[in-house]
Design an enzyme around this catalytic site. Sequence first.
Site, PDB file in Angstrom:
ATOM      1  N   GLU A 109       1.051  -1.282   0.546  1.00 15.02           N
ATOM      2  CA  GLU A 109       0.401  -0.283  -0.096  1.00 15.02           C
ATOM      3  C   GLU A 109       0.603   1.332   0.072  1.00 15.02           C
ATOM      4  O   GLU A 109       0.727   2.235   0.686  1.00 15.02           O
ATOM      5  CB  GLU A 109      -0.603  -0.028   1.152  1.00 15.02           C
ATOM      6  CG  GLU A 109      -1.526  -1.500   1.149  1.00 15.02           C
ATOM      7  CD  GLU A 109      -2.478  -2.163   2.121  1.00 15.02           C
ATOM      8  OE1 GLU A 109      -2.843  -0.394   2.801  1.00 15.02           O
ATOM      9  OE2 GLU A 109      -3.081  -2.737   2.389  1.00 15.02           O
ATOM     10  N   GLU A 124      -5.459 -10.695  -0.432  1.00 13.70           N
ATOM     11  CA  GLU A 124      -6.351 -10.777   0.751  1.00 13.70           C
ATOM     12  C   GLU A 124      -8.042 -10.767   0.426  1.00 13.70           C
ATOM     13  O   GLU A 124      -8.982  -9.196   1.203  1.00 13.70           O
ATOM     14  CB  GLU A 124      -5.864  -9.339   1.146  1.00 13.70           C
ATOM     15  CG  GLU A 124      -4.832  -9.086   1.265  1.00 13.70           C
ATOM     16  CD  GLU A 124      -4.159  -8.185   2.169  1.00 13.70           C
ATOM     17  OE1 GLU A 124      -4.866  -7.188   2.569  1.00 13.70           O
ATOM     18  OE2 GLU A 124      -3.076  -7.486   2.331  1.00 13.70           O
TER      19      GLU A 124
HETATM   20  O1  G3I Z   1      -3.320  -9.261  19.502  1.00 17.03           O
HETATM   21  C1  G3I Z   1      -3.616  -8.307  19.712  1.00 17.03           C
HETATM   22  C2  G3I Z   1      -4.720  -8.175  21.271  1.00 17.03           C
HETATM   23  O2  G3I Z   1      -3.596  -9.190  21.882  1.00 17.03           O
HETATM   24  C3  G3I Z   1      -4.459  -7.740  22.023  1.00 17.03           C
HETATM   25  O3  G3I Z   1      -5.933  -7.560  22.979  1.00 17.03           O
HETATM   26  C4  G3I Z   1      -5.718  -6.670  20.503  1.00 17.03           C
HETATM   27  C5  G3I Z   1      -6.392  -5.331  21.548  1.00 17.03           C
HETATM   28  O4  G3I Z   1      -5.717  -4.299  21.289  1.00 17.03           O
HETATM   29  O5  G3I Z   1      -4.680  -6.261  19.414  1.00 17.03           O
HETATM   30  C6  G3I Z   1      -4.119  -7.418  18.649  1.00 17.03           C
HETATM   31  O6  G3I Z   1      -3.589  -7.153  17.824  1.00 17.03           O
HETATM   32  C7  G3I Z   1      -4.754  -7.213  16.733  1.00 17.03           C
HETATM   33  C8  G3I Z   1      -4.486  -7.640  15.454  1.00 17.03           C
HETATM   34  O7  G3I Z   1      -4.988  -6.664  14.313  1.00 17.03           O
HETATM   35  C9  G3I Z   1      -4.919  -8.941  15.843  1.00 17.03           C
HETATM   36  O8  G3I Z   1      -6.081  -9.040  15.980  1.00 17.03           O
HETATM   37  C10 G3I Z   1      -3.704  -5.284  16.436  1.00 17.03           C
HETATM   38  O9  G3I Z   1      -4.102  -4.481  17.308  1.00 17.03           O
HETATM   39  C11 G3I Z   1      -4.516  -5.193  15.061  1.00 17.03           C
HETATM   40  O10 G3I Z   1      -4.000  -3.860  14.725  1.00 17.03           O
HETATM   41  C12 G3I Z   1      -4.689  -5.958  14.281  1.00 17.03           C
HETATM   42  O11 G3I Z   1      -4.875  -5.160  12.796  1.00 17.03           O
HETATM   43  C13 G3I Z   1      -4.380  -5.861  11.075  1.00 17.03           C
HETATM   44  C14 G3I Z   1      -3.752  -4.651  10.121  1.00 17.03           C
HETATM   45  O12 G3I Z   1      -4.151  -5.359   9.316  1.00 17.03           O
HETATM   46  C15 G3I Z   1      -3.213  -4.236  11.247  1.00 17.03           C
HETATM   47  O13 G3I Z   1      -1.420  -5.262  10.858  1.00 17.03           O
HETATM   48  C16 G3I Z   1      -5.658  -6.618  10.743  1.00 17.03           C
HETATM   49  O14 G3I Z   1      -5.962  -7.933  12.107  1.00 17.03           O
HETATM   50  C17 G3I Z   1      -5.683  -6.958   9.708  1.00 17.03           C
HETATM   51  O15 G3I Z   1      -6.744  -7.784   8.759  1.00 17.03           O
HETATM   52  C18 G3I Z   1      -4.959  -6.309   8.646  1.00 17.03           C
HETATM   53  O16 G3I Z   1      -4.263  -6.887   7.673  1.00 17.03           O
HETATM   54  C19 G3I Z   1      -4.209  -4.922   6.506  1.00 17.03           C
HETATM   55  C20 G3I Z   1      -3.448  -6.232   5.601  1.00 17.03           C
HETATM   56  O17 G3I Z   1      -2.647  -6.453   6.076  1.00 17.03           O
HETATM   57  C21 G3I Z   1      -2.725  -5.067   4.656  1.00 17.03           C
HETATM   58  N1  G3I Z   1      -3.802  -4.525   3.745  1.00 17.03           N
HETATM   59  C22 G3I Z   1      -5.151  -4.366   4.822  1.00 17.03           C
HETATM   60  C23 G3I Z   1      -5.486  -5.079   5.491  1.00 17.03           C
HETATM   61  C24 G3I Z   1      -6.637  -5.427   6.157  1.00 17.03           C
HETATM   62  O18 G3I Z   1      -6.471  -3.458   7.443  1.00 17.03           O
END
Ligand code: G3I
Length: 406
Positions: free
Chosen positions: A151, A268
Amino acid sequence: MTDTDNQDKRTLREVASEACKCIDVGVAVLPKLLLNEDVYASTVRSEFNAIVVEHHMKWAPLCQDLPGPIEKGTESTRVGRYDFHHCDQIVDFGLRHGMKVKGHVLVWHVTTPSWVQNMTAKELSEQIRRHIFTTMGHFRGRIKYWDVVNEALAPDGSLAKNIFLEKLGPGYIEQCFRWAHEADPNAFLIYNDNKVEGCGLGDHSRKADAFYELLKNLKAKNAPVHGAGIQAHFNAAGVGLQRPPTPIAVKRQIRRLGDLGLRVNISEMDVRISKLPMDENMRTNAQCDIYRDIVSAALSEPAFDGIWLWGFTDAHTWIKHFYYDGDQPLLFDKEFKKKKSYYAFRDALGTLSIGGIVGGKQKLFQRNGELEPWGKVWMQPEPNFVSDKSSNILPSGDSNPDWLQR
Ligand code: G3I
């Protein structure tokens, strides 16, 4: 869903294995579910032949948010401030079950550790290189496919004004690919982005055109870029840039990326439907159209390698944390039961099997090559744009992630 679907018990992985060419059928997973929930793990193992870590292999989650020594007695595979234990368990699960593992993602401004924010350009450059070498080095021999940069484009097709562009200039993208190739010359290196899936849609494909031009320029410089990831986070009710592309537009985009010598994957995929102003049956049919017809069209392209779903059960989708709860974007419902979209997606995989109809059963063209008005039953009309054109212009350099973009 027909009775035949019910009687046909083949999994996605089995149908993919019967195709006339290797197809990746991958899924993004979260460690705490894969390692602790048996039904989650058994579904991943039986339905998919490829796996990617949804969050924990990105720069910030891998590193301690604050640089510092390893805590004494930490039970994990740590390298400096890196903690790979979540990812090692997922990678080992995938390899144990004969699955391809994709590394996601080395460089994305949204998941970069906070402690790089105030660095000089030189320091930042050194940290990015160190991150690429540390991470790819750790998984070398176990992970060959890497999303290197994610991105880097804004919705209007300009370069996203992120920390990398501002401190290092537009050359950072090429540089990341060169470092990744240095870190593992055998790795297959991918550029990944969203709202780039279809071309020939007029204004709606400005970013898709920019995606193509970015990759064309990288190839012209002999940068070691081997693949293009088109994310396919679709919203069936989307309009403007968020409108789902037609199957033909997706074919055109994959074709021209293939003509650059790139391999292409849908990286994705999920399909939001809850905002469609129609009944549940119509919403489900829209979702099935998208999974079946876009995937069939993509699979009919020689340069296309496969599809990675961003989760598989509506019980665990990023959509509910980043958009709204209550959507059903995936192939299994909250009770892990196969939905109609599962069978539609499986039909698409079957188009490359013996007896399949390449490109899918849906006619992609009408008479005289006119596009069939695909999706005419559920596609939403463009809102009446306000007279003041300025509000319709997408902000240049917008570096917000998808869920924060207008
Ligand atoms: O694992 C922790 C958990 O221990 C904690 O209790 C919770 C609340 O703070 O957070 C959890 O981590 C979260 C993680 O997802 C796992 O669920 C992070 O805060 C959260 O920021 C993270 O979001 C991910 C995001 O990318 C950032 O990495 C999403 O799951 C994931 O679907 C999203 O994926 C992105 C691709 O990498 C790139 N393209 C877009 C796509 C969607 O945004």
